[in-house]
Design an enzyme around this catalytic site. Structure first.
Site, short mmCIF file in Angstrom:
data_model
loop_
_atom_site.label_atom_id
_atom_site.label_comp_id
_atom_site.label_asym_id
_atom_site.label_seq_id
_atom_site.Cartn_x
_atom_site.Cartn_y
_atom_site.Cartn_z
N CYS A 64 -9.53 -28.66 27.55
CA CYS A 64 -10.34 -28.89 28.75
C CYS A 64 -9.86 -30.12 29.52
O CYS A 64 -9.89 -31.24 29.00
CB CYS A 64 -11.79 -29.05 28.32
SG CYS A 64 -12.91 -29.74 29.54
N CYS A 68 -12.47 -32.87 30.07
CA CYS A 68 -12.72 -33.49 28.75
C CYS A 68 -11.63 -34.53 28.45
O CYS A 68 -11.92 -35.61 27.93
CB CYS A 68 -12.75 -32.45 27.65
SG CYS A 68 -14.02 -31.18 27.84
#
Length: 105
Positions: free
Chosen positions: A30, A33
């Site tokens: 991600c 992230c």
């Protein structure tokens, strides 16, 4: 210290034993992230909060029950627990100052 959670029992133990816990639901693939991770590391290293920071990899099989328990459908998801109770949540990347505000307000 940032703690990586591997199962629901470990999560429950940390939440029960600490008055302030910031939880980061993330995945290694991600992009947002990956942007948030160094922000959390900086906050932890600098001692800018008394919160324990825990990270939960949503892709780990042992964490699937936590994903369901908290309805995690988007990452990164931040949850803040105060005295064992979910206080608030945030979806998506937020910058350093907003993370500090999220924890302290």
């Amino acid at each position: 210290m940032i703690i990586h959670i591997e199962n629901e029992a470990q999560f429950d133990e940390i939440i029960a034993q600490n008055p302030l816990v910031l939880v980061d639901f993330f995945a290694n693939w991600c992009g947002p992230c990956k942007m948030l991770s160094p922000v959390l590391e900086d906050i932890d290293t600098a001692g800018e909060t008394s919160a324990i920071i825990i990270k939960i990899d949503t892709d780990l099989e042992g964490n699937q029950s936590l994903n369901r328990r908290f309805g995690v459908r988007s990452i990164p998801t931040l949850l803040l627990f105060k005295n064992g109770v979910l206080s608030k949540s945030s979806l998506g990347y937020i910058p350093h100052d907003e993370v500090i505000e999220f924890i302290n307000k």
